[in-house]
Design a protein around this motif. Structure first.
Motif, short mmCIF file in Angstrom:
data_model
loop_
_atom_site.label_atom_id
_atom_site.label_comp_id
_atom_site.label_asym_id
_atom_site.label_seq_id
_atom_site.Cartn_x
_atom_site.Cartn_y
_atom_site.Cartn_z
N SER A 881 105.59 112.67 56.76
CA SER A 881 105.28 114.12 55.92
C SER A 881 106.58 114.49 55.81
O SER A 881 107.29 114.64 57.11
CB SER A 881 104.22 114.82 56.63
N PRO A 882 107.26 115.06 54.83
CA PRO A 882 108.50 115.65 54.80
C PRO A 882 108.72 117.01 55.34
O PRO A 882 107.65 117.66 55.56
CB PRO A 882 108.75 115.70 53.29
N TYR A 883 109.92 117.34 55.69
CA TYR A 883 110.24 118.20 56.52
C TYR A 883 110.52 119.25 55.56
O TYR A 883 110.54 120.78 55.94
CB TYR A 883 111.62 118.14 57.05
N TYR A 884 110.63 119.27 54.33
CA TYR A 884 110.87 120.28 53.25
C TYR A 884 110.03 120.00 52.10
O TYR A 884 109.22 118.94 51.98
CB TYR A 884 112.25 120.29 52.72
N TRP A 885 110.20 120.94 51.06
CA TRP A 885 109.48 120.55 49.91
C TRP A 885 110.16 119.83 48.75
O TRP A 885 111.26 120.29 48.34
CB TRP A 885 108.95 122.06 49.22
#
Length: 956
Positions: A881-885
């Protein structure tokens, strides 16, 4: 262990037929991350510091100690503690086994970002143009230079500054377009303002940049955060000297801000400003955003810059997604104006904002084609002089005779093949060739092989301006270009001559840059490469525009012509220096100065000299005119009116006028709608990876005003309510997600004056719902196979399969791309028994090897709907899951040129506690990919695009 959102499948290659290149390491999202590097923001909120009895500095040290206490070996990359009220933290290099979740859980850590790569904007190429050299590898380029010394000639003797009178009578073409020339003619040159440039280094030995570095020099301060060998992946080698001669970019940008008067007829926008340079790039490659953040910190905290320019960036999509954006928003509150290039990615379509340009208070600058062009005069015997284009006058002495390789002005392939044997000796001639069909390098090589030494290439009718031409390794002595009309005129002289038409080239002291040479094809329009906005938050991007094409400025050893938003941004930075210098007594804040610059800009047409205005998502508030900003004395706020989408439409907005004139002023309100563009070129149920921004013929919004006319006394202030009625669209037009825009126009007349001035405020809205915008790409446009899919080696999964993690093909990899930005993206491991109806079918590609490229959609294997709530989906754990948008992926201008996510499926996942687990082997699983649609309720499953893979079994 899977690296957080880094494409770890670099070793896996797929061969299409017949081209042996395909899936490369993802670079927009995963590849933008530097492995094992993180920026940590320390929690220094007053309540936290008070509770812990700490200062920001002790809180930072305690947080570093907590990292060590967690058993995390680290090396400090950068410290951010010079301005604790802006940002307190540090960047670390850690091992591959340390993830974002572990760092985020450490006491004292407020937020964590992986360190991202930032790039110089992609080089702009034009049709048949292929550069011999470029900004990152300029060695083959011809240096038509005037400098004969070496770096050892750099002394601390100081710069001999030209007097203010040297800038009077300014005819430099970008300055004419933007009102800068008018201010130069008044002696307004940016004195007393400090401008810092964050870029690739500067060749300050160029005499037009002062010839030296340090106190008493034109480039008087700065720092090197990178060193020559830094490429974004390795260890930087910092030092106090920002000198660089291995790249053109930083020197060119610096010259646009502050080049000194010289015999060639150009100058910087603010030549009397105090200049500094912070080098954050090596000779090749990218930079890291923690270096850029360190440069921002130094520019503010150490050198007290008033203006900072950043001509660099990468896709970001959102306003508040990086540590740099946080820092830049703070800078605006303490008097610092930040200016950044919007990017050269227009081909990627709307919703493609870039960082660091995207920000609440940052000036994101788009590029226009200037009305006028750089040119020198050639003397044609018996006829008027003819202008030609080159960075500097051609180094050609004596008289020469013209020779056209074709006298047919309609030829399309002139000099694309070796010249015929009947060609005369060309060594003493000026050879003229028409543009078309083949690359310029081919034409130049063919002329050189026939003995030619000097070449002029004239443009095709209707084509945009020819970029700078270079002799490269062709063996030519000099090369320049002509507009189409000048080539045709020169041809007529040639055909009229009986003994041969004689032409000579004068040095700059005799004939410097020719004023008022017009671009009769695209002058005054938005440049074809300038990026579209808006942000995914529907915020205005770019915010403003300026000339960025065919810009003549300094390069190492001489002058060069480069195009890009990188060139537009420093022109705006220089314009702000003029505004701050001229209106110092007004003590405007950066927010007020930004609003003034935007409201006094001039709107850009969508066609050459047309009446329809181009979309606000491309031009922002319009092209700057700093003379208007200096002279017009009404403050208008806000600088933009954001109408949002149909689900969250904002119909009413309050506009505030403040009259700073010494007399009363009468204001009248009107509006003009601009070009409407489609986000997609088909209804959104058939999503395209890269939207094609076609113009849509729909009625724009209706606009009304609480007062259509108002008179304010000197010093008076008033509010006017502007009300919008959104256009009503029917299906399928609304499925194109049209972006409509325009300008509120406020005409002002000062009492006793017969003339008026116009202020403008851009407005923008989306005729549709952001929550309807697709997030997951489901097409084959980029990869040749419909995504998402799982593949091992060259085989795409099309049904139940067993993978051997230790087999020759390695573990399977999940490939997917984003067609839109998202605030929540997750790839989860689930049990094979679940068969939900996801929004994208499990199998879209038939059973085959990738080389066949045949695409065939299959029905979903789902038999039941998702659980209503996102959290109710029974996952085993989170694979990644990404750390940012994340923003949407590149299709054309990325390094590959597309970008994608490539996640290795080896059975590892994180449980609800964030602990890494290994799924039992020999069992069957599926992966579930979900991306939240913008503005949709994150708690509901229906708010997500989703894909549930076919079942697969993992064996050792």
């Amino acid at each position: 262990m899977v690296r957080s959102w880094l494409a770890t499948a670099a070793a896996v290659a797929f061969a299409w037929t017949p081209v042996a290149s395909a899936f490369k390491q993802g670079d927009s999202n995963g590849g933008d991350v530097i492995p094992g590097s993180f920026i940590l923001q320390v929690d220094t909120t007053p309540s936290t510091l008070s509770k812990r009895g700490m200062s920001p500095f002790s809180a930072l040290e305690h947080t570093l100690a907590a990292v060590a206490d967690q058993g995390v070996p680290y090396t400090i990359r950068q410290r951010f503690d010079a301005v604790p009220e802006a940002f307190t933290g540090f960047s670390l290099q850690v091992g591959d086994d340390v993830g974002l979740d572990k760092l985020a859980s450490i006491p004292g850590v407020q937020r964590v970002w992986p360190v991202r790569r930032l790039r110089l904007p992609k080089d702009v190429t034009t049709e048949d143009y292929q550069p011999v050299g470029d900004a990152t590898s300029p060695a083959p380029m011809l240096r038509r230079g005037f400098l004969r010394g070496t770096r050892h000639a750099h002394t601390k003797r100081g710069t001999d500054f030209p007097p203010a009178s040297a800038y009077a009578g300014d005819t430099f073409y970008p300055h004419i377009d933007t009102g800068i020339a008018d201010l130069h003619n008044r002696g307004i040159l940016g004195e007393g303002v400090k401008v810092g440039v964050i870029d690739s280094g500067v060749d300050y030995s160029n005499p037009i940049l002062g010839g030296c570095f340090g106190p008493g020099c034109h480039i008087s301060f700065g720092y090197d955060f990178a060193g020559d060998s830094f490429n974004g992946n390795n260890q930087p080698n910092p030092g106090p000297d920002p000198y660089a001669s291995c790249t053109d970019h930083g020197t060119h940008v610096t010259g646009i801000v502050g080049a000194l008067a010289n015999p060639y007829g150009l100058s910087g926008a603010a030549p009397a400003a105090t200049l500094g340079h912070y080098r954050v790039f090596g000779c090749t490659g990218d930079t890291a955003d923690d270096l850029v953040l360190a440069a921002l910190q130094r520019a503010h905290a150490v050198d007290n810059c008033d203006i900072i320019n950043l001509s660099l960036g990468s896709a970001v999509g959102w306003l508040d997604n990086t540590a740099i954006q946080i820092y830049q928003d703070y800078l605006a509150t303490v008097g610092v104006q930040v200016v950044a290039s919007a990017g050269n990615d227009r081909v990627e379509g709307p919703f493609f904002s870039e960082s660091p340009a995207a920000g609440l208070t940052t000036n994101a600058v788009g590029a226009t084609d200037p009305v006028y062009l750089p040119a020198y005069y050639a003397t044609v015997l018996g006829h008027p002089d003819v202008p030609y284009q080159a960075p500097m006058p051609l180094n050609v002495t004596g008289q020469r005779v013209l020779y056209f390789t074709s006298t047919n002005p309609n030829v399309t392939n002139d000099a694309c093949s070796p010249l015929p044997a009947s060609t005369p000796d060309l060594s003493d001639k000026v050879v003229v060739v028409k543009r078309g069909t083949c690359d310029f390098t081919v034409k130049l090589a063919n002329v050189a092989k026939a003995g030619g030494r000097v070449v002029l290439v004239y443009n095709s009718q209707g084509s945009i301006v020819i970029p700078q031409l270079n002799v490269g390794t062709s063996g030519l002595q000099a090369v320049g270009s002509l507009r189409y009309e000048d080539g045709i005129l020169l041809l007529s002289y040639y055909l009229q001559s009986v003994r041969g038409q004689v032409i000579t080239f004068a040095p700059p002291a005799v004939k410097p840059l020719a004023p008022y040479i017009t671009d009769n094809v695209s002058g005054g329009m938005m440049a074809t490469y300038s990026s579209y906005g808006p942000t995914n938050d529907l915020y205005l991007f770019p915010s403003i525009s300026a000339p960025g094409s065919s810009i003549l400025s300094t390069v190492p050893g001489g002058l060069g012509i480069i195009r890009g938003t990188s060139m537009a941004s420093p022109l705006v930075a220089g314009a702000y220096a003029l505004l701050m210098s001229a209106r110092k007594s007004d003590a405007m804040t950066p927010v007020q100065a930004r609003a003034l610059m935007m409201s006094t800009s001039v709107q850009v047409p969508s066609t050459f000299r047309g009446s329809t205005l181009d979309t606000v998502t491309l031009q922002g508030a319009g092209q700057i005119n700093v003379q208007r900003a200096v002279d017009m004395r009404t403050l208008v706020s806000p600088p933009q009116l954001l109408l949002n989408d149909t689900a969250f439409f904002v119909p009413s907005h309050t506009v505030t006028l403040q009259n700073l004139e010494s007399s009363s002023v009468t204001y009248t309100f009107s509006y003009q709608n601009a070009r409407t563009i489609a986000t997609y070129n088909n209804r959104y149920s058939q999503v395209l990876v890269s939207p094609v921004p076609n113009t849509i013929s729909i009625g724009g919004p209706q606009v009304s005003f609480s007062q259509s006319k108002i008179t304010l006394p000197a010093g008076g202030k008033a509010e006017v309510v502007v009300t919008f009625t959104a256009p009503r669209l029917a299906y399928p037009t609304i499925g194109l997600l049209p972006l409509y825009s325009g300008f509120v126009q406020i005409n002002s007349t000062v009492a006793g004056s017969s003339s008026s001035n116009a202020y403008t405020i851009p407005y923008m809205g989306l005729a549709g719902k952001l929550s309807d915008m697709p997030v997951l790409d489901s097409t084959s446009t980029a990869l040749g196979a419909a995504v998402p899919f799982i593949a091992a080696g060259q085989d795409i999964q099309s049904g139940p399969i067993t993978y051997s993690l230790s087999g020759s093909q390695g573990p399977p990899i999940c490939y997917f791309r984003l067609a839109g930005g998202t605030r929540r993206l997750s790839l989860d491991l689930v049990d094979a028994q679940y068969n939900w109806d996801a929004t994208i079918p499990a199998v879209q590609n038939p059973a085959q090897r990738l080389a066949k490229r045949t695409i065939s959609a299959r029905a979903s294997s789902g038999t039941q709907p998702f659980p209503e709530r996102y959290a109710d989906v029974p996952i085993i754990g989170v694979i990644d899951s990404p750390y940012y948008w994340p923003p949407r992926d590149y299709l054309f201008d990325g390094p590959n040129p597309y970008s994608d996510f490539e996640i290795v499926l080896n059975g590892t996942y994180k449980n609800s506690a964030g602990t890494v687990q290994q799924a039992p082997l020999g069992k069957t699983y599926k992966v579930l990919l979900r991306g939240q649609r913008i503005t949709a309720d994150p708690t509901l499953s229906a708010s997500y695009d989703s894909w549930l893979s076919p079942p697969f079994t993992l064996n050792p």
